[in-house]
Write a protein that holds these residues in place. Structure first.
Motif, short mmCIF file in Angstrom:
data_model
loop_
_atom_site.label_atom_id
_atom_site.label_comp_id
_atom_site.label_asym_id
_atom_site.label_seq_id
_atom_site.Cartn_x
_atom_site.Cartn_y
_atom_site.Cartn_z
N GLU A 92 0.83 -1.20 0.00
CA GLU A 92 0.00 0.00 0.00
C GLU A 92 0.87 1.25 0.00
N ASN A 93 0.33 2.29 -0.60
CA ASN A 93 1.01 3.59 -0.65
C ASN A 93 2.42 3.49 -1.24
N THR A 95 5.39 4.28 -3.59
CA THR A 95 5.90 5.38 -4.41
C THR A 95 7.26 4.99 -4.94
N ALA A 442 4.78 8.30 2.99
CA ALA A 442 3.39 8.05 2.59
C ALA A 442 2.47 9.15 3.11
N LYS A 445 3.00 12.27 1.03
CA LYS A 445 2.36 12.15 -0.28
C LYS A 445 0.85 12.37 -0.17
N GLU A 446 0.25 11.79 0.87
CA GLU A 446 -1.20 11.88 1.03
C GLU A 446 -1.66 13.30 1.33
#
Length: 680
Positions: A92-93, A95, A442, A445-446
């Motif tokens: 998940e998440n 990059t 993460a 980024k979110e």
């Protein structure tokens, strides 16, 4: 998902170890009479087997950690495709900057058909030395003395039992009359002549880890309960450890000599037994197998019955171990410390094999070539057999209490495994750092676009970060103790003290007299050095040039009380106002100076005393509305300046900052700020 010629075409893999598209046969179509379908399946299976053999060579070494974009470059794959495949695997998440561990990299390389020389095996610190152990040889098994741990609440008479059996006085040597170390003694019982190894554990709440350790390395637990106090907090804790360890249990009800009346004694003993039954202890009274022996170690009453119970239970258990110099010796660290003249010393309880001079032991991150073995009476011995507790001299560093000891053939093997263990510790440390870094990236980024929308969010985030960074105030301590078990206990006891405003921060915890490094660390961190059971310290340590606070203790609860008091003193002070005097303003007088006219309040003191340095409030009306809060500028009686005016006398008052808004009929409240006691 498509059905084609009796097969299911899977676009995504249901298992994490497959990325490529696969054909999965549908059972009810495989036995079809359609020959074309069967031939097609055979060709497909053959083609799949061939493709599995065509592996790509690995022309680079696998790093411990690598980002997704760098891995994509190594395997000649587009970053977008790799991220997509990783997402399909369950990541998940993901990059381009996401950091992968070596285990994940190996998994990914497998899915991309790379030939790996050997997969890394996951190892933890608990079993890293397991390969050094040898399997048990039934032919070498012989009976060994039982290891008996005495547990119970503080001051319930545990060490007094040991003193009676050893004909010694351990209690007299303990500060504060309580045991603060794990004592290991091997005795020959006076009645049966059998050898028994006793572990005397501390009863104070601070020594929880030490008691738990004693329960885990023993064969039989003697739970000591005072007939006067019955079940107490540390008794409940000892019961919990005993149940968790799964060891056999014997109950010793102590101090029966303090109740001379037979009926009263019987009633008290019955109460203790009932309290134990409520704690799910299967005593013999209710058909269980736990023996209950009322004793008095002071007078020796029923001590022979306790000895007989231990010997009988050990015979039933048939306790055996390999007792041969050829067997690989194993054991546990009971205590460790630095002794003057001899250096690093550790008390080892032998579990298997025989310890002798010259043998090499490995334990945690250190090893030892045995220089000497000393028994509990301070006498050098030639060897230590199973169930024997002996002091081992010759350690390179002080081993940690509770760590397992294993014999190795050479120093080279010991250094090899220690290096392997240190690498694993470093890898686990790095793994924690990498995991935290991935979470931060993460999160960034979110929330990236949300932060750019308005400046208000930036201000809110900055304020929140400031609050998080501020946190409670740290009071730093460096702990120095005589043995590592005490260092662990002191650290565990004070590290949890504090609240949202102030907390105890243990910078380091070690054994021995404070060193130059400890003094420098205390100076840098503005910390205090707590010395426990170190005796007289050198004058250069106590009167150090840096002025570092060094406090010495012999009893652990006094140390805890002192630390708690220091934390309490560092709490943010809270004051409340206490009215100590009231004054009425009766008239207003104008006093002419050269260039101006000032107002003087003509007053009368109703109660108490008003002083020139008093804090005052001028209040008005039925609701006592405050119109001034400050200090007095001048205080006069008649025309003289005075320091104070008492009840019933008149005076003239002017106020600081030129306040002249008072009126006839106002009141002056004289108060002081009283600090409110605060507690953690």
């Amino acid at each position: 998902m498509l059905r084609r010629h009796g097969f299911l075409w899977l676009k995504t893999c249901p298992r994490p170890n497959v990325l490529r598209k696969q054909f999965v046969p549908v059972p009810h179509l495989l036995h079809s009479t359609n020959i074309c379908q069967q031939r097609w399946y055979a060709k497909r299976r053959k083609r799949s087997e061939v493709s599995k053999k065509e592996l790509r060579s690995l022309d680079f070494s696998i790093p411990n950690y690598i980002s997704v974009n760098k891995l994509a470059n190594l395997i000649n794959c587009r970053v977008e495709k790799l991220i997509k495949d990783l997402t399909a695997l369950g990541f998940e998440n993901i990059t381009a900057t996401y950091i992968l561990s070596k285990e994940y990299v190996e998994l990914i390389l497998q899915e991309y058909n790379f030939a790996l020389p050997s997969l890394s095996t996951s190892t933890n610190l608990d079993n890293i030395y397991d390969e050094l152990k040898s399997p048990i040889n039934p032919k070498l098994l012989t009976k060994r003395p039982p290891v008996v741990t005495i547990m119970g609440h503080v001051d319930h008479g545990k060490t007094t039992i040991i003193d009676y059996l050893r004909k010694s006085s351990v209690v007299a040597q303990e500060h504060g009359g309580i045991t603060q170390h794990i004592g290991a003694f091997q005795i020959t019982t006076p009645k049966s002549g059998k050898r028994i190894t006793f572990l005397d554990t501390p009863g104070h709440a601070a020594f929880l880890k030490m008691r738990e350790r004693g329960a885990n390395i023993t064969d039989i637990i003697v739970l000591v309960v005072s007939v006067e106090d019955s079940v107490m907090p540390q008794t409940l804790e000892a019961i919990k450890h005993a149940k968790k360890s799964g060891n056999e249990l014997i109950i010793a009800i102590t101090k029966i000599d303090r109740i001379p009346q037979a009926k009263e004694r019987e009633r008290k003993i019955e109460k203790v037994i009932n309290d134990l039954i409520l704690q799910d202890i299967p005593v013999e009274k209710i058909g269980g197998d736990v023996q209950v022996v009322p004793i008095s170690a002071r007078t020796g009453e029923n001590m022979d019955l306790l000895e007989e119970s231990i010997v009988l239970l050990s015979e039933v258990m048939d306790i055996r171990s390999e007792n041969s110099p050829k067997s690989i010796a194993e054991g546990w660290i009971i205590e460790s410390q630095v002794k003057k003249q001899v250096g690093n010393v550790a008390t080892v309880l032998v579990k298997k094999g025989t310890l002798q001079k010259g043998k090499i032991l490995i334990c945690g991150n250190t090893f030892c070539k045995i220089k000497n073995l000393i028994d509990d009476k301070g006498t050098p011995i030639s060897k230590a057999t199973p169930s024997y507790a002996t002091e081992v001299l010759g350690w390179k560093d002080v081993p940690h209490v509770g760590d397992e000891v294993i014999q190795v053939k050479t120093e080279a093997i010991a250094k090899k495994f220690i290096s392997k263990r240190q690498d694993l510790v470093e890898a686990q440390k790095n793994s924690t750092i990498v995991e935290k870094l991935n979470e931060e990236r993460a999160f960034a980024k979110e929330h990236h676009f949300n932060k750019d929308k308005t400046e208000e969010l930036d201000y809110e985030d900055a304020a929140q970060d400031h609050e998080q960074n501020a946190g409670p105030k740290n009071i730093n301590y460096i702990i120095k103790c005589d043995v590592s078990g005490s260092a662990e206990a002191v650290s565990e006891s004070i590290s949890s003290l504090g609240n949202d405003e102030v907390k105890c921060n243990v910078i380091s915890s070690s054994v021995g007299i404070p060193t130059e490094g400890d003094l420098k660390m205390a100076q840098i961190t503005d910390g205090t050095i707590l010395c426990f059971n170190l005796g007289n310290l050198p004058s250069e340590v106590i009167n150090n040039r840096a002025g570092i606070k060094i406090k010495q203790y012999n009893v652990i609860y006094k140390l805890i009380e002192d630390v708690t008091e220091t934390l309490t003193q560092n709490l943010e002070p809270i004051f409340e106002k206490k009215i100590i005097s009231t004054v009425d303003i009766r008239e207003i007088f104008d006093f002419k100076l050269k260039k101006k006219v000032i107002k003087i309040a003509g007053c009368k003191v109703n109660n108490g005393i008003i002083k020139k340095d008093s804090l005052v409030q001028v209040v008005r009306g039925p609701n006592d509305d405050i119109i001034f809060d400050g200090t007095i500028s001048t205080l006069k009686h008649n025309r003289d300046d005075v320091a104070e005016v008492s009840k019933g006398h008149e005076c003239g008052i002017t106020f600081e900052n030129g306040f002249e808004g008072f009126q006839s009929g106002d009141k002056i409240l004289v108060y002081e700020n009283v600090r409110v006691p605060r507690y953690l």
